[in-house]
Design a protein around this motif. Structure first.
Motif, PDB file in Angstrom:
ATOM      1  N   TRP A 219      48.032  21.330  92.728  1.00  0.00           N
ATOM      2  CA  TRP A 219      48.188  20.696  93.960  1.00  0.00           C
ATOM      3  C   TRP A 219      48.839  19.427  93.471  1.00  0.00           C
ATOM      4  O   TRP A 219      49.374  18.308  94.417  1.00  0.00           O
ATOM      5  N   ASN A 220      49.331  18.985  92.149  1.00  0.00           N
ATOM      6  CA  ASN A 220      49.688  17.907  91.837  1.00  0.00           C
ATOM      7  C   ASN A 220      50.874  18.142  90.633  1.00  0.00           C
ATOM      8  O   ASN A 220      50.796  19.234  89.856  1.00  0.00           O
TER       9      ASN A 220
ATOM     10  N   GLU B 176      34.525  32.686 104.869  1.00  0.00           N
ATOM     11  CA  GLU B 176      33.982  31.528 104.008  1.00  0.00           C
ATOM     12  C   GLU B 176      35.082  30.718 103.616  1.00  0.00           C
ATOM     13  O   GLU B 176      35.121  30.160 102.381  1.00  0.00           O
ATOM     14  N   ASN B 177      35.949  30.406 104.644  1.00  0.00           N
ATOM     15  CA  ASN B 177      36.909  29.172 104.562  1.00  0.00           C
ATOM     16  C   ASN B 177      38.074  29.657 103.716  1.00  0.00           C
ATOM     17  O   ASN B 177      38.870  28.733 103.255  1.00  0.00           O
ATOM     18  N   GLY B 178      38.426  31.023 103.604  1.00  0.00           N
ATOM     19  CA  GLY B 178      39.473  31.241 102.950  1.00  0.00           C
ATOM     20  C   GLY B 178      39.542  31.582 101.373  1.00  0.00           C
ATOM     21  O   GLY B 178      38.362  31.304 100.779  1.00  0.00           O
TER      22      GLY B 178
ATOM     23  N   GLY C 185      39.430  23.246 100.692  1.00  0.00           N
ATOM     24  CA  GLY C 185      39.264  21.565 100.849  1.00  0.00           C
ATOM     25  C   GLY C 185      40.627  20.881 100.297  1.00  0.00           C
ATOM     26  O   GLY C 185      40.575  19.548 100.098  1.00  0.00           O
ATOM     27  N   GLN C 186      41.537  21.492 100.345  1.00  0.00           N
ATOM     28  CA  GLN C 186      42.779  20.944  99.659  1.00  0.00           C
ATOM     29  C   GLN C 186      43.948  20.558 100.651  1.00  0.00           C
ATOM     30  O   GLN C 186      44.699  19.806 100.205  1.00  0.00           O
ATOM     31  N   LEU C 187      43.764  21.104 101.888  1.00  0.00           N
ATOM     32  CA  LEU C 187      44.924  21.103 102.791  1.00  0.00           C
ATOM     33  C   LEU C 187      45.182  19.690 103.161  1.00  0.00           C
ATOM     34  O   LEU C 187      46.378  19.170 103.126  1.00  0.00           O
ATOM     35  N   GLU C 188      44.405  18.898 103.677  1.00  0.00           N
ATOM     36  CA  GLU C 188      44.578  17.631 104.126  1.00  0.00           C
ATOM     37  C   GLU C 188      45.181  16.654 102.902  1.00  0.00           C
ATOM     38  O   GLU C 188      46.490  15.852 103.153  1.00  0.00           O
ATOM     39  N   ALA C 189      44.668  16.729 101.775  1.00  0.00           N
ATOM     40  CA  ALA C 189      45.333  15.952 100.637  1.00  0.00           C
ATOM     41  C   ALA C 189      46.610  16.370 100.356  1.00  0.00           C
ATOM     42  O   ALA C 189      47.517  15.468  99.910  1.00  0.00           O
TER      43      ALA C 189
ATOM     44  N   THR D 112      43.696  25.837 112.283  1.00  0.00           N
ATOM     45  CA  THR D 112      42.112  25.823 112.365  1.00  0.00           C
ATOM     46  C   THR D 112      41.783  25.303 111.274  1.00  0.00           C
ATOM     47  O   THR D 112      40.128  24.968 111.313  1.00  0.00           O
ATOM     48  N   GLU D 113      42.248  25.043 110.285  1.00  0.00           N
ATOM     49  CA  GLU D 113      41.656  24.380 108.981  1.00  0.00           C
ATOM     50  C   GLU D 113      41.558  22.733 108.755  1.00  0.00           C
ATOM     51  O   GLU D 113      41.142  22.486 107.876  1.00  0.00           O
ATOM     52  N   LEU D 114      42.391  22.067 109.709  1.00  0.00           N
ATOM     53  CA  LEU D 114      42.438  20.863 109.907  1.00  0.00           C
ATOM     54  C   LEU D 114      41.408  20.068 110.888  1.00  0.00           C
ATOM     55  O   LEU D 114      40.994  20.463 111.535  1.00  0.00           O
TER      56      LEU D 114
END
Length: 498
Positions: free
Chosen positions: A215-216, A461-463, A469-473, A496-498
């Motif tokens: 993610w970074n 179970e949220n994929g 929990g990483q999408l918004e960041a 649907t995940e935002l």
């Protein structure tokens, strides 16, 4: 008899000399291939690490064992259910237990069970050696213990020795003193040109060129061979060099084992040697670097090299096979069906294994392949793929925050690097592959006592575990990059995940 099972994590066959690679990464593994059979179209049924070894050990696809991911419900082996006897049939049918039924003393040097809390892996082992760093150790932490065991026990008649090396697995951890023997050697398959790399720099999703660390772009100083990002073609070459260093380093340690076996006069016609892996590695394919994140050729294709007493030598088999086929194959080669079960009430029922034997290929060269094999990935993305004819069909259920099309089709004759999605051009081929996938799913559900597809458990179970929990960041990170224009598409695809 004696069997040496070399299990090298994250090993792409197309980076081995015996599979045609142009760099000298694997002289010791190549020497084993010279005395056995190389299977060129061999795949893991489930990727990555945890699901793949669950399939290897049980001989069953993840859709039946329940292990298809790295976290949540779908990271645990399903209980056998009300039909469970005093001992459950899955552990009795597992790889090491079956080797014991063949009369072999079983030993494993691996930290895999601790890394993934996968203690079912140890079923049937006489000895379990945890070599160190929960999967972060390098080969020098493993080999001395293996050599010591061989010196003390190698001359005993009947054993099955499993040796597991992690070295090609990211973050690439080859010791600094090994250097880079490939620094002045060009990439043999230089498919990533300037134009292609510019496309990769625009890629959205974890483990792209801009975010090697998922993610970074923050590099870990403990792993200097694994940079935070790639900025140019020189960086790409350096990155692939480091992957090849991991293979070469593991191969040198394989060489140490072979040297000792020869010195002890144990490396002979009666010694069987198996070399394989759990999965491959994305090295630019689908825009991903340094991760085994998809259900494609880069991640799904694995080596399988078998040197077997009385078997053929120096040949290649190009039929389609899967890692779930190894257990039935070994059962046939060792004539296990005609040997008494360890416990009378625990005979393996017909249809227990999902794979099929290719023992006759090893013995005579006769073809024993499949019309198609399925590859599943639910840890980084939720995908199922079909490798059939000369094509790879990928169906994406959750793209793991990559912008993948729902259907992708690639002609592997033109390139194994998945350069052109031809799904829209050839809908009839997509329909053929989709039917293979649907029929397979129906067959697996009929065999499953749960009749629940764990892929959909992951979705509920949220994929995939690694993107929780990483999408918004991640979207916030993209705001300050040239990829900002793709945020709208990312939001739409994963709204649907935002």
């Amino acid at each position: 008899m004696r069997v040496l099972f070399i299990d090298i994590d994250t090993l792409r066959p197309d980076h081995l000399g015996c599979y045609g690679y142009g760099r000298n990464t694997s002289p010791n593994i190549d020497s084993i291939a010279d005395e056995g059979v190389c299977f060129d179209n061999y795949y893991c049924s489930d990727a990555p690490c945890l699901p793949s070894r669950a399939a290897l050990i049980t001989g069953q696809c993840g859709i039946r064992t329940g292990v298809v991911g790295h976290g949540g419900t779908a990271a645990d082996m399903r209980p056998w259910g009300p039909e469970r006897e005093f001992r459950d049939v899955r552990s009795m049918g597992s790889l090491f237990t079956q080797m014991r039924r063949a009369g072999l003393y079983t030993i494993s040097f691996s930290s895999f069970p601790e890394r993934h809390t996968a203690w079912w892996f140890n079923a049937g082992l006489n000895e379990c050696h945890n070599c160190g760093g929960v999967g972060h150790e390098s080969a020098e932490a493993v080999t001395p213990s293996v050599l010591e065991w061989l010196k003390s026990n190698g001359k005993k008649k009947d054993w099955f020795l499993h040796v597991h090396y992690w070295d090609p697995h990211g973050p690439y951890r080859t010791p600094e003193e090994f250097g880079n023997p490939f620094e002045n050697t060009p990439l043999p398959d230089n498919w990533i040109d300037k134009e292609r790399f510019q496309e990769h720099l625009q890629h959205v999703g974890p483990h792209g060129a801009n975010e090697i660390y998922m993610w970074n772009d923050k590099a870990d100083p403990n792993y200097p061979r694994y940079p935070g990002k790639l900025e140019n073609l020189k960086d790409v070459k350096y990155f692939i060099d480091q992957y090849d260093c991991g293979i070469s380093y593991a191969d040198q340690h394989v060489g140490k084992i072979l040297f000792l076996l020869k010195e002890m006069q144990l490396y002979d016609e009666e010694l069987a040697v198996i070399v394989t892996s759990d999965h491959g590695e994305n090295l630019g394919e689908l825009g991903i670097y340094g991760e085994h994140a998809t259900a494609d050729m880069a991640t799904g294709r694995i080596p399988m090299i078998i040197k077997w007493p009385g078997g053929l030598k120096g040949i290649h088999d190009f039929e389609l096979h899967s890692n779930i086929d190894l257990l039935p194959t070994l059962r046939e080669l060792l004539d296990i069906e005609n040997k008494p079960a360890m416990f009378k009430h625990m005979e393996i029922p017909e249809g227990h294994y999902d794979g099929s034997s290719y023992a006759k290929t090893i013995r005579t060269g006769e073809k024993a392949g499949k019309k198609g094999v399925i590859i599943s990935q639910c840890a980084h993305v939720c995908q199922r793929s079909v490798r059939f004819d000369e094509y790879l069909y990928i169906r994406t259920y959750h793209g793991g925050y990559h912008l993948f099309e729902r259907e992708m089709l690639f002609d592997v004759r033109k390139s194994t690097h998945e350069l052109e999605n031809i799904a829209e051009k050839y809908p009839e081929l997509c329909e053929k592959a989709a039917k293979i996938l649907l029929d397979w799913q129906d067959d697996m559900m009929k065999k499953s006592q749960y009749q629940i597809d764990p892929l959909w458990t992951v979705m509920k179970e949220n994929g995939p575990y690694h993107i929780h929990g990483q999408l918004e960041a991640y979207i916030e990170r993209l705001e300050n990059t040239p990829r900002k224009s793709k945020i709208g598409k990312l939001r739409k695809q994963y709204r649907t995940e935002l």
